[in-house]
Structures are given as C-alpha cells and as structure tokens.
Design an enzyme around this catalytic site. Structure first.
Site, mmCIF file in Angstrom:
data_model
loop_
_atom_site.group_PDB
_atom_site.id
_atom_site.type_symbol
_atom_site.label_atom_id
_atom_site.label_comp_id
_atom_site.label_asym_id
_atom_site.label_seq_id
_atom_site.Cartn_x
_atom_site.Cartn_y
_atom_site.Cartn_z
ATOM 1 N N ASP A 177 0.868 -1.185 0.000
ATOM 2 C CA ASP A 177 0.000 0.000 0.000
ATOM 3 C C ASP A 177 0.901 1.231 0.000
ATOM 4 O O ASP A 177 1.687 1.438 0.926
ATOM 5 C CB ASP A 177 -0.919 -0.003 1.228
ATOM 6 C CG ASP A 177 -2.040 1.017 1.100
ATOM 7 O OD1 ASP A 177 -1.772 2.115 0.589
ATOM 8 O OD2 ASP A 177 -3.175 0.717 1.514
ATOM 9 N N LEU A 178 0.806 2.044 -1.057
ATOM 10 C CA LEU A 178 1.696 3.191 -1.199
ATOM 11 C C LEU A 178 1.412 4.240 -0.130
ATOM 12 O O LEU A 178 0.248 4.487 0.219
ATOM 13 C CB LEU A 178 1.548 3.820 -2.588
ATOM 14 C CG LEU A 178 1.864 2.909 -3.788
ATOM 15 C CD1 LEU A 178 1.692 3.683 -5.093
ATOM 16 C CD2 LEU A 178 3.264 2.337 -3.686
ATOM 17 N N ASP A 194 -4.086 2.285 -5.020
ATOM 18 C CA ASP A 194 -2.625 2.298 -4.870
ATOM 19 C C ASP A 194 -2.139 1.030 -4.165
ATOM 20 O O ASP A 194 -1.106 1.027 -3.510
ATOM 21 C CB ASP A 194 -2.187 3.547 -4.094
ATOM 22 C CG ASP A 194 -2.808 3.598 -2.698
ATOM 23 O OD1 ASP A 194 -3.756 2.827 -2.441
ATOM 24 O OD2 ASP A 194 -2.346 4.404 -1.863
#
Length: 799
Positions: free
Chosen positions: A404-405, A447
């Site tokens: 998860d960015l 993302d």
C-alpha cells in the site's frame, strides 16, 4: 348374339324406322285413294271398313315408330321386342292388304281386276325397299297378300270359265312375286352385308380412333412430360444460376476442391480475403496457403476426418499473399457421387481475425490491469489459490506481499488523477522489471499492489520485500517540474500447508500491511498468528465487515437522546444516535464500531444512512410532533467539507416536506479544523438552506478558541469530559464556565453534555448554560418512542 349381330340388328331396325315412316303414310294415302275410286260402288261400305282397318293399322305402326324414337332417345329401347311388335302389325297390314283381293271376286270387271293385280303387285314391289331390311317383316307382309290373291285366282278358275288373262295374270303374279322375293332377299343380304361391313369398318375406325387417341394421349403425355421437364430444367437452371450468384456474392470465402483437395473454384470473397487471384489458387491444395505457425499435421488430420466423417469444422491460421497471417473459421463438407464416393469438397470459411484479436484482447483485459498492464486482482486471486493448493499438496512454501503506497493521496490531490495514474504506471513498470519470472506482480486496485513470491521461505521473502520497499523509496516521480518521493507499507505472510485458502492469505497480508502503516509507514510487517497489534487489527476488520453487511441488510438502528432547556426544563430537541444490530439481534453501541468505521473510511456511508432514515422518519411523523423543534445529526470528519456529501444533503433537503430548520448538524472541532476552508464552505451552504450547525466536543482541541471565530456555527457543545467532574475539579468548572461565557460573547448557544445528576444540572443553570444533555435528563431510546411523548412538559429524567 355377339356384339356384331347386335349392331347389325340395331342398324336394320333403324333402317326399318326410317323407311316405314314414309311407307305407312303412303299406305294411308293409297287406301284413301281406293275408297274415293269405289265410294259409289255397291260395296262401298265394305271398302270403307277395309280402308279404316288399313289406316288404323298404319297409325298403330306410326305410334310404334314414335315409341321407338322416344325409347331410342332414352337409350332404353328393347330392339327384339320392338321387332316382334312391328312384325305383328306388319303381318296384320299384310293380311288387310291381302283381304282386298276379295273385291277381285266380288267385282266382275276385268279392268278393276287388273287394277287389283297392279295394286297388289305395287304394294309387294313397294315392300322390297321398305321391308327388305328385315326379311320376316317382308314375308309376313307379302305372303298374306300372295296367298289371298292366288286363292282368289284359283277360286275364279275353279268356279268360272276362266279367261286366258286370268291364267296369264296368275302365272305372271307368281313369277313376279318370286322375282320380288329374290330382290328382297338380295336387298336384305346386301343390307346385312353392308351393315356388317359398316360395323366392321366402324369397329376398325373405332379401333383406329382408339389407337389414334391412345397415340395422341401418349404424345400429349410425352409433350406434357417434356413441358414439365423443360420447366424443371429452366427452374433448375434458374436455381443453379441463383446458387451460383449466391456463392459468387457470398460474404464468406467459398472454395470447391476435387477429391484430392486441389482447388477447382474460388469465389470473389476468397480472392479478397487471401489476396490470391482465382488463377493463382486453381490446382493448389488448401495447405499451400497455411501459416508457418500451422503444422502440416493439422491438415493431414483435417483431410482424414473429412474423408471418414464427411465433414470437418474448426479454426486454422493461413497466410495472405502479402505475408500477413489471418485466422479462418472453416467448415469443410464432402460431396458424394451416385456411387457414394467423394467427388468434391466444399470449403466455407469466415475471416475471424478481428474477432480472435478482440477475444485475445478481452481475455488479456479480463486478467490484466488497464492502467499498468500488470495482472489484475481476479487473475491474481486465481493464481494465489493455485499456490495455496500447491503448498498443501507438495508441502511447499511461498510468500504473499501486500503493498500500500504511502503519500500517494498527496500526489493525487496536489497534481490530479492524471499524475496519480502516471505514477502508478511508472511504478508498475519499475517493479515488474525486477520481478523473478516465477513471481507474480499484480495491481489489486487504487494504490494497492501484491506480489506472489514462489518457492520462497519467510526470511527470503522478507529480504525481497525490503528490496522492493527500498526501490520504491528511491524512486523519484517528476511531474510539472516537481519531484515527488513516496514510500510503501508492506504486509508479508507465508503460504504453506497450514494456509486454509486464498482469502485467509489475503486477509493476513492485508492485516500486516495495516499494521505496517500503524507502525510508522514505509516498512515491512510480517504476519504472526499471536501478534497483539494484528489481533487488534483483525478485530477492527471484523467490525469493518460487520458494518458493511449492516449497511446492506439495513441493520443500523436510530436512537435519540433529549436536549433540555435550563431555563424551563422543557424539551428542546433530540440528538440522533446510532446503534448496530448484530445478526444475533444484539445491539452494539457506537463506541464499539464507529472507530473502525472512521479508520476504514466507512463513516461517511453511515452518515448517509442516518440522514436518509431520519429525513424519511420526519416526512412520515412531523405532523404528530408539534412540540419537536430540532433533530441534531452527527457528521463525521470524512463527510464535513466533502462536495459529494454536500450535494447529497442539499438534494434531500430540496425534496423534503419539513422545514430545513428542524435539522441541526453536529461536527467535531477536530473534523472542522482538519479541513477548515472546505468545512467553512460546507457549513455556509447548508446554513443558507436553513439548517443549523453545532460544534461538538468543544474544548478537547488545543486551538478551539482560535478557530471558533472562523466557523459560522450557531451553538457549541461543551465536551462532557469537563462537565462530568466540574463539581469536584475547579479547573473543569472554570473550563465549562469559560466556554459558556465565550460562546455567549460570540452570540452562540451552549449545550452541556454528560449531565449525570441533579447537582451538575443545577450548577449548569447557575452559570447560565442554555441546554443540557445526559442520562439525568433522558437516556437514549429508539426514535419511535418520541411518538409516545405528545407534549413537551417536565424534565425527561432517567428511569
């Protein structure tokens, strides 16, 4: 009697009929003439009797003739019966004529006697053409006359001295009769012979006519057959022409080959699709035009199946004249001759190059992410499930990384979604470039990414995950001359024989990823079964699923708690609260599930549910609640300032039948301060419609007083943490008093929470707080209990 005799007899009767008609009329005329000659004679009365008799018989014969004509027209005449009757009447006429000979004796006059000779002779002579057609009739007619006349002559010779003339007349009469008889017999023979000849000729003619008719029928039938055959030929030619034109104009390529598969015909579409002309195709086999990607064995199998089963269908890849490959859907059918041997093959095909490319594209899109080109979530879960099964069967070990960015939202909000998409695209390409061929990299959505590491233990997987984290950390994204750096939180879990299924693996990696974010972000967190942080995280996940299901199943429940005026102890309004009813029917308080809703972005969905159901309840019951002034509805931080939520509330209020002033929204100061500009705009637009706003939990933030003057609210709610201990803690008392005083200075109403007893209530009244809320004034109850309170009388005390 055979048919020929019957025909002759009928012809004889017919001739008798034709001749007897005139002869009977003649007999009547002659008899009348005789009467007129001898009417003055002494024997005139006897002669009259004779004339009557002969005329009567003649009339009878005429009647018989007329009867014959009628019966003939009816085609029911009995020829033999008629002949018998006719012969009888003819015999009677002959007898009467013969009886006239008596006058020969009675009248002694040589001239008259000679006249009788002449008369009888004439009658006999007249009978030859009239009665010779039937000899019995001739005989019965003439014999009585001959007998009578010769008898009279014999009598005269015997009784008198006969004159020589008598002898001569007798001899002459006999000779004459023999001559007439001979003529009659000859005439009869001629007539019979003529009739037989006529019948024979007629029979031959009929036979000839029948043969001619038969031949004409055969000719006509043959002509009709030729006409039908000609029509069939023309129809067949037209049909063949139509088929030829249809084949030639067919939108599909059509080929005809001989039994060995050599092309003998190709339509226009075949030329267009392949690029080869008919001349170039003739004599070549189908496999001459195959693509290099198609093995020769494929066509060997095609011809083998077609020869055995009579047909084959499938898809083959051919090469055009320009060198490009194309796909054809082919149907090949054998054509058999009269000996049931294959004479030709018909090949009908369809160019499916575009549809096949589209299918490949759709197949690719079904398994890949449009933006990054990486494997998508559906395909990744399929591969993950296969690895889970592989681990169980082979006791192997794999690893799953959930990425998860960090700070992606900053770039998305600052530079827009186009920049965010480009970042994801570049990042996907970067990560895909360092993956092992055996590993799978996927974009799960937003993302979030995932990596399936094959045949790898936890220690190796942790090393790979940290390498990925460092690669992303070092990555620089440039957009509009700005340079951005991001981080990534990675959750790591092992896949082994103990892993139940793919859902469990994803859940573990997701939980570890959230733990990584809670641990400061930009790090790798490994899932451990007894990790306290993960246990807490999993508890929150359970609430997330429960909340989602409750929203779908409509299992949230509206409660209300009264807000009372300090000046008159009268009900002023209600604050709307929410509970969650579990599948077992048990109610959960907001403190149990709302923190998870806030953390996992579900609070705005709860806000929408509450607004929708409160508005619907008001629409239904507002006429029953004249004492109710307002409903206070809480809005979460994710809803305040959000344009979608603003549009939703505005749309609902525009359709509402109740006054928007009945709605007050409560927002926390932390939510308002977190996005002050958007919150300010949000409050102003709904205030313009007629709603009010209250700042909830006021005093809990460090900058409350500084921001208060910038928020256009109508009231503030003093944080209950100060109110509940204000009697024992001087500082809490001063905080309550100060907030109340400053609120009044700013023209705002004040509401104190957590009013738990009489002493606190009285203290709040003494310092001038406007409203109070708490268990002392009223406990939270289901919203429908309001309907039981039809007047706003005294304080709503706790039971």
């Amino acid at each position: 009697m055979d048919r020929s005799d019957q025909v002759v007899l009928e012809n004889q009767v017919s001739l008798l009929y034709q001749q007897a008609l005139f002869s009977n009329l003649t007999v009547i005329a002659v008899s009348v003439l005789m009467y007129s000659l001898f009417s003055e004679h002494v024997y005139s009365s006897l002669l009259m009797t004779w004339v009557f008799a002969i005329s009567f018989l003649a009339c009878l014969r005429l009647c018989l003739l007329y009867w014959y004509k009628i019966q003939t027209n009816k085609k029911s005449v009995d020829v033999k019966l008629w002949l018998r009757r006719y012969v009888i009447l003819t015999f009677l006429v002959g007898v009467v004529w013969g009886s006239s000979s008596i006058f020969y004796v009675l009248i002694d006059d040589i001239q008259i006697n000679t006249l009788f000779y002449v008369l009888i002779s004439s009658v006999i002579a007249a009978a030859v053409p009239v009665l010779s057609a039937w000899m019995p009739a001739f005989l019965v007619y003439t014999v009585p006359q001959v007998i009578f006349l010769t008898s009279m002559l014999a009598y005269q010779i015997h009784t008198t001295e006969a004159h020589k003339l008598v002898y001569f007349l007798t001899f002459a009469f006999i000779v004459y009769y023999v001559l007439m008889l001979s003529l009659a017999k000859r005439a009869n023979a001629n007539i019979v012979h003529g009739f037989r000849l006529q019948d024979k000729n007629q029979h031959l003619l009929n036979k000839l006519n029948l043969e001619v008719a038969k031949r004409e029928g055969l000719v006509k039938a043959r002509t009709q057959e030729l006409v039908v055959a000609n029509q069939k030929l023309k129809s067949s030619q037209a049909h063949m022409l139509k088929l030829s034109r249809a084949v030639e104009s067919s939108p599909n390529p059509i080929l005809i080959t001989d039994a060995q598969g050599r092309i003998e015909y190709a339509n226009k579409k075949s030329e267009k699709v392949s690029g080869y002309s008919l001349t170039e195709m003739l004599g070549n086999k189908l496999e001459s035009f195959k693509s290099d990607n198609t093995p020769a064995e494929v066509f060997e199998e095609i011809w083998s199946i077609a020869a055995e089963a009579g047909e084959w269908s499938g898809e083959i890849e051919n090469r055009r004249k320009d060198g490009s490959d194309h796909w054809l859907k082919v149907y090949l059918a054998a054509v058999f001759d009269n000996d049931n041997a294959i004479s030709h093959y018909v090949v009908i095909s369809e160019d499916i190059t575009d549809s096949r490319q589209l299918a490949q594209k759709l197949s690719y899109q079904a398994t890949h992410d449009d933006l990054t080109g990486l494997i998508n979530r559906a395909e990744f879960e399929t591969r993950l499930a296969m690895k889970v099964e592989n681990a169980k069967l082979n006791d192997s070990e794999h690893a799953l990384c959930f990425l998860d960015l960090d700070q992606f939202k900053v770039i998305n909000d600052t530079c827009g979604h186009i920049a965010g998409d480009e970042l994801l695209r570049q990042l996907g390409k970067l990560l895909n470039g360092v993956m092992r061929r055996s590993d799978t990299l996927a974009r799960l959505g937003g993302d979030e990414f995932a990596i399936l590491v094959t045949d790898c233990n936890q220690r190796q997987a942790e090393k790979i995950a940290n390498e990925v984290r460092e690669l992303i950390e070092q990555f620089q994204f440039i957009w509009d001359s700005q340079v951005f750096t991001i981080g990534v939180s990675i959750g790591l879990t092992s896949i082994n024989s103990l892993t139940n299924n793919r859902t469990e693996a994803l859940k573990q990696a997701d939980t570890a990823c959230y733990a990584a974010k809670n641990s400061g972000r930009n790090c790798v967190y490994i899932y451990q079964g007894h990790d306290k942080n993960l246990v807490q995280q999993e508890g929150e996940f359970k609430w997330v699923n429960e909340i989602k299901e409750a929203l779908v199943d409509n299992r949230l429940v509206l409660y209300v708690q009264p807000i009372v005026t300090t000046s008159s102890n009268q009900l002023h309004s209600y604050e709307v609260l929410v509970r969650l009813r579990g599948k077992n029917g048990q109610l959960s308080p907001p403190g149990a599930f709302l923190p998870s809703a806030e953390r996992y972005n579900l609070s705005d969905k709860i806000d929408k549910w509450v607004i929708e159901h409160v508005f619907a309840w008001l629409e239904q019951h507002q006429a029953d609640l004249p004492f109710l002034k307002q409903f206070a509805i809480n809005l979460s931080g994710s809803s305040v300032g959000h344009t979608e939520m603003l549009a939703y509330i505005s749309s609902k209020l525009a359709k509402a039948k109740f006054d928007p002033a009945m709605i007050k929204f409560e927002i926390t100061e932390t939510a308002a301060i977190g996005n002050l500009r958007n919150a300010n705009s949000f409050i102003k637009e709904l205030t313009a419609i007629g709603c009010e706003f209250s700042l909830d939990d006021f005093g809990s933030g460090l900058s409350s007083f500084a921001y208060l003057k910038n928020l256009p609210v109508q009231s503030i709610k003093i944080d209950g943490m100060f109110v509940k201990d204000m009697l024992t803690d001087p500082l809490d008392f001063e905080m309550v008093k100060s907030i109340n005083d400053i609120g009044h200075v700013m023209g705002l109403e004040t509401i104190a929470e957590f009013v738990e007893d009489e002493q606190v209530w009285q203290k709040l009244k003494s310092i001038g707080v406007d409203y109070g809320q708490g268990y002392y004034l009223g406990v939270p109850e289901p919203i429908d209990t309001i309907l039981e309170k039809v007047s706003g009388s005294s304080i709503f005390k706790s039971a």
